[in-house]
Write a protein that holds these residues in place. Sequence first.
Motif, mmCIF file in Angstrom:
data_model
loop_
_atom_site.group_PDB
_atom_site.id
_atom_site.type_symbol
_atom_site.label_atom_id
_atom_site.label_comp_id
_atom_site.label_asym_id
_atom_site.label_seq_id
_atom_site.Cartn_x
_atom_site.Cartn_y
_atom_site.Cartn_z
ATOM 1 N N THR A 248 0.824 -1.206 0.000
ATOM 2 C CA THR A 248 0.000 0.000 0.000
ATOM 3 C C THR A 248 0.859 1.256 0.000
ATOM 4 N N TRP A 251 2.562 1.744 -3.250
ATOM 5 C CA TRP A 251 1.653 2.312 -4.250
ATOM 6 C C TRP A 251 1.482 3.806 -4.043
ATOM 7 N N GLN A 252 1.421 4.230 -2.811
ATOM 8 C CA GLN A 252 1.266 5.658 -2.519
ATOM 9 C C GLN A 252 2.458 6.452 -3.052
ATOM 10 N N ALA A 255 1.901 6.771 -6.747
ATOM 11 C CA ALA A 255 0.778 7.670 -7.038
ATOM 12 C C ALA A 255 1.164 9.143 -6.975
ATOM 13 N N ASN A 264 3.268 -3.994 -8.275
ATOM 14 C CA ASN A 264 2.043 -4.116 -7.495
ATOM 15 C C ASN A 264 1.067 -5.031 -8.209
ATOM 16 N N TRP A 267 -5.125 -5.644 -7.623
ATOM 17 C CA TRP A 267 -5.987 -4.944 -6.670
ATOM 18 C C TRP A 267 -5.789 -3.421 -6.719
ATOM 19 N N GLN A 268 -4.769 -2.949 -7.417
ATOM 20 C CA GLN A 268 -4.543 -1.506 -7.531
ATOM 21 C C GLN A 268 -5.144 -0.910 -8.804
ATOM 22 N N ALA A 270 -8.182 -0.129 -9.691
ATOM 23 C CA ALA A 270 -9.113 0.975 -9.445
ATOM 24 C C ALA A 270 -8.359 2.224 -9.005
ATOM 25 N N ASN A 271 -7.326 2.047 -8.174
ATOM 26 C CA ASN A 271 -6.539 3.193 -7.724
ATOM 27 C C ASN A 271 -5.711 3.788 -8.862
ATOM 28 N N LYS A 273 -6.574 4.219 -11.836
ATOM 29 C CA LYS A 273 -7.438 5.122 -12.606
ATOM 30 C C LYS A 273 -7.637 6.466 -11.900
ATOM 31 N N LYS A 274 -7.257 6.527 -10.624
ATOM 32 C CA LYS A 274 -7.449 7.754 -9.848
ATOM 33 C C LYS A 274 -6.162 8.587 -9.719
ATOM 34 N N THR A 275 -5.074 8.122 -10.307
ATOM 35 C CA THR A 275 -3.789 8.806 -10.096
ATOM 36 C C THR A 275 -3.717 10.159 -10.779
#
Length: 414
Positions: A248, A251-252, A255, A264, A267-268, A270-271, A273-275
Amino acid sequence: MPISRKATASLLIATCLLAGCSSANDDAGDSGAAPTGDYTVWDPYPQFDDSSDWVKLLSQCGTDAGVTVKRTGYDTTDLTNKALLAAQQGNSPDVLIVDNPVVSTLADAGVLTTTDEVKVDTAAVSPNLLAAGQIGGKTYGIPIGANTLALYYNKEVLDKAGVDPAAIKDWAGLTAALDKVKASGKKGITFSAIGTEEGSFQFLPWFWGSGANLTQLDSAQGVAALTLWTDWLKNGLAPNSVLNNTQTTSWQEFATGDFAFSENGTWQLANAKKTGFEYGIIPIPSQAGGVAPAPTGGEFVTAPIQDDTARYAVTEKLVNCLTNADNAFTTDTTLSYIAATEAVQTKQVAENPELTVWVDAVKAAKGRTSDDLGTKYPKISQPLWTGFQAALSGSANPQDALTTAQTTAAAATK
């Protein structure tokens, strides 16, 4: 006289001091006919409530089988403990969904039936995924789906550095790309090398991608894999924060937009797409070229042993319902998993072409307990993560770190 699996479970579990456990089976007794009424399902998805598609599917599978499903969701660690205690007390659930490395632990403790006993058909399941639930030639469940690792990349960072991600096919190509990124003023790659199973999970693609085997941690190939990681840190291509990064926090870092790559998992997505930046995904390369075998994550649907074996007829229906092609497609989409069968994988890619790289990664993946390691794996993984932590922190060179790890693992797995 051989000890029964129930007795074995009791002996192995008797020393555990665990929290209380709810009753899972009120229909004990060998009646000879498949009982009706309540059937219990335990899963590691406490995030899903009764309004979720997952719980609705469980209920529908029960209705189709002519029974009522009583479902409880637990955190993964709590679920394993409760499953062991329930077996000791004779209160196992009818269906138990557990993280794939746990299958060997429960099977070794005498908790689980085999797929032959419950008559679950595993023929369509990809062999490399099924292997995580196989011990001594027997299969103790069926995967509900799988996730694994790949490399996310930041397209803007790579474009600025003049790197074509499609051209990265091996370790040399990846390291050369990281050098270009650093020269362009950006950061290279972030990953998790924390001293836990999470760190081992992230090291394994590089370890296996070198050709190394978990039975010989200090082989020349294994040392090459650890040297790759340590050289990245020494040369500023990966941050020192990897020593404490979880997947996690890694990934941060990615991002933030400063890094070219992040190791990674699915499971990332969806995240990603938010970067706010354009990203892509490539498989983790092996040392000599091609896709490295990454470890599989994901759960197995298993059937714990029941005193009343007549219950298995309904259990078979429940397991088959949860893992059939139509339901697996819906469930794996919900869980961000790649399906365990080629037919459903094809359907996933047709609906979402972005999953192509993940399907390729899953096809090359392997279970951590595969190669018949079973319950030996945790005794190998801990020395492994202790070893790469020592090397990355500079307290030992890769060869010495893995030699110590191998000595510890060999003693623990005798």
